[in-house]
Design a protein around this motif. Structure first.
Motif, PDB file in Angstrom:
ATOM      1  N   GLN A  94      28.523  51.402  39.149  1.00 21.00           N
ATOM      2  CA  GLN A  94      28.404  49.947  39.051  1.00 21.00           C
ATOM      3  C   GLN A  94      29.709  49.388  39.585  1.00 21.00           C
ATOM      4  N   ILE A  95      29.629  48.503  40.575  1.00 17.96           N
ATOM      5  CA  ILE A  95      30.844  47.991  41.202  1.00 17.96           C
ATOM      6  C   ILE A  95      30.789  46.473  41.297  1.00 17.96           C
ATOM      7  N   ALA A  96      31.938  45.857  41.117  1.00 19.01           N
ATOM      8  CA  ALA A  96      32.093  44.417  41.313  1.00 19.01           C
ATOM      9  C   ALA A  96      33.187  44.211  42.352  1.00 19.01           C
ATOM     10  N   TYR A  97      32.859  43.469  43.405  1.00 21.82           N
ATOM     11  CA  TYR A  97      33.808  43.120  44.464  1.00 21.82           C
ATOM     12  C   TYR A  97      34.343  41.731  44.136  1.00 21.82           C
ATOM     13  N   LEU A  98      35.626  41.627  43.848  1.00 16.62           N
ATOM     14  CA  LEU A  98      36.182  40.365  43.370  1.00 16.62           C
ATOM     15  C   LEU A  98      37.022  39.639  44.413  1.00 16.62           C
ATOM     16  N   LYS A  99      37.845  40.366  45.147  1.00 21.05           N
ATOM     17  CA  LYS A  99      38.672  39.801  46.222  1.00 21.05           C
ATOM     18  C   LYS A  99      38.718  40.829  47.343  1.00 21.05           C
ATOM     19  N   PRO A 100      38.768  40.388  48.580  1.00 22.27           N
ATOM     20  CA  PRO A 100      38.774  41.370  49.674  1.00 22.27           C
ATOM     21  C   PRO A 100      40.072  42.177  49.730  1.00 22.27           C
ATOM     22  N   ALA A 101      39.921  43.451  50.071  1.00 19.54           N
ATOM     23  CA  ALA A 101      41.062  44.296  50.409  1.00 19.54           C
ATOM     24  C   ALA A 101      41.183  44.218  51.925  1.00 19.54           C
ATOM     25  N   LEU A 102      42.374  43.958  52.419  1.00 14.61           N
ATOM     26  CA  LEU A 102      42.568  43.623  53.825  1.00 14.61           C
ATOM     27  C   LEU A 102      43.180  44.765  54.632  1.00 14.61           C
ATOM     28  N   LEU A 103      42.893  44.765  55.902  1.00 12.97           N
ATOM     29  CA  LEU A 103      43.414  45.761  56.836  1.00 12.97           C
ATOM     30  C   LEU A 103      44.925  45.937  56.681  1.00 12.97           C
TER      31      LEU A 103
ATOM     32  N   ASN B 144      38.201  42.248  59.144  1.00 11.43           N
ATOM     33  CA  ASN B 144      39.401  42.938  58.656  1.00 11.43           C
ATOM     34  C   ASN B 144      39.432  43.079  57.140  1.00 11.43           C
ATOM     35  N   HIS B 145      38.252  43.103  56.520  1.00  8.81           N
ATOM     36  CA  HIS B 145      38.111  43.371  55.087  1.00  8.81           C
ATOM     37  C   HIS B 145      37.619  44.806  54.923  1.00  8.81           C
ATOM     38  N   LEU B 146      38.023  45.444  53.860  1.00  6.53           N
ATOM     39  CA  LEU B 146      37.487  46.767  53.558  1.00  6.53           C
ATOM     40  C   LEU B 146      35.972  46.658  53.440  1.00  6.53           C
ATOM     41  N   ASN B 147      35.250  47.490  54.172  1.00 10.45           N
ATOM     42  CA  ASN B 147      33.799  47.488  54.140  1.00 10.45           C
ATOM     43  C   ASN B 147      33.322  47.840  52.731  1.00 10.45           C
ATOM     44  N   ASN B 148      32.304  47.136  52.233  1.00 11.91           N
ATOM     45  CA  ASN B 148      31.827  47.352  50.861  1.00 11.91           C
ATOM     46  C   ASN B 148      31.526  48.814  50.567  1.00 11.91           C
ATOM     47  N   GLY B 149      30.938  49.515  51.511  1.00 11.45           N
ATOM     48  CA  GLY B 149      30.608  50.919  51.300  1.00 11.45           C
ATOM     49  C   GLY B 149      31.820  51.818  51.180  1.00 11.45           C
ATOM     50  N   LYS B 150      32.957  51.383  51.683  1.00  8.35           N
ATOM     51  CA  LYS B 150      34.172  52.197  51.672  1.00  8.35           C
ATOM     52  C   LYS B 150      34.955  52.094  50.355  1.00  8.35           C
ATOM     53  N   TYR B 151      34.702  51.066  49.558  1.00  4.70           N
ATOM     54  CA  TYR B 151      35.409  50.946  48.285  1.00  4.70           C
ATOM     55  C   TYR B 151      35.213  52.207  47.452  1.00  4.70           C
ATOM     56  N   THR B 152      33.984  52.695  47.390  1.00  2.20           N
ATOM     57  CA  THR B 152      33.704  53.895  46.599  1.00  2.20           C
ATOM     58  C   THR B 152      34.497  55.083  47.131  1.00  2.20           C
ATOM     59  N   ASP B 153      34.620  55.202  48.468  1.00  3.48           N
ATOM     60  CA  ASP B 153      35.419  56.293  49.041  1.00  3.48           C
ATOM     61  C   ASP B 153      36.867  56.214  48.571  1.00  3.48           C
TER      62      ASP B 153
END
Length: 162
Positions: free
Chosen positions: A66-75, A22-31
């Motif tokens: 260039q992306i940094a994932y710091l905390k999950p974005a949740l459903l 239930n975390h935003l998939n890493n590939g979807k952050y860019t979307d």
């Protein structure tokens, strides 16, 4: 003309964009970042990159991320995305975007996106028009570091952020 230098929008994290945790998939952050920027360019600066491509044969293409994932974005979480043009020249743009929780108390991700102005008809780099250069000059909001990892560290220490 007083144009916003930092653009902001809210959206919800959707089921189809999440992984089994239930975390935003890493590939979807860019979307999510790109959708925000496209919508806000239209809303704030009357720049529709798709209309521009269709009518003029010119737009911008991604050149780097260039992306940094710091905390999950949740459903189903409401998130806030901010973006700003941090540098530009006659054919390049660099945009920083930040994703936060709804009250902006937790930074979830940061991305630096590079874009090249591109002529779709000639398939070559295009020079920005004088009108675009004036707009970019009016809205550019540079950051005081030029290395992505330093910027991430700076953003994680809020008292030092400009």
């Amino acid at each position: 003309m007083n144009l916003a230098k930092t653009l902001e929008s809210k959206t919800k994290i959707r089921f189809q964009d999440c992984d089994p945790f239930n975390h935003l998939n890493n590939g979807k952050y860019t979307d999510y970042f790109m959708n925000h920027r496209e919508d806000e360019l239209i809303r704030n600066y009357d720049i529709d990159i798709y209309k521009m491509a269709r009518l003029e044969g010119k737009s911008w293409v991604s050149s780097s991320n260039q992306i940094a994932y710091l905390k999950p974005a949740l459903l189903m979480e409401t998130i806030v995305i901010e973006s700003q043009l941090i540098s530009f020249d006659n054919s390049n743009l660099k945009v920083e975007m930040r994703m936060y929780n709804e009250d902006k108390s937790h930074l979830k991700a940061v991305i630096w996106c590079g874009f090249v102005h591109f002529n779709l008809l000639t398939q070559k780099r295009e020079t920005h028009s004088d009108e675009m250069m004036d707009l970019f000059g009016a809205v550019v909001n540079p950051v005081d570091v030029s290395i992505f990892d330093e910027r991430v560290k700076q953003l994680k220490t809020p008292s030092k952020v400009q």
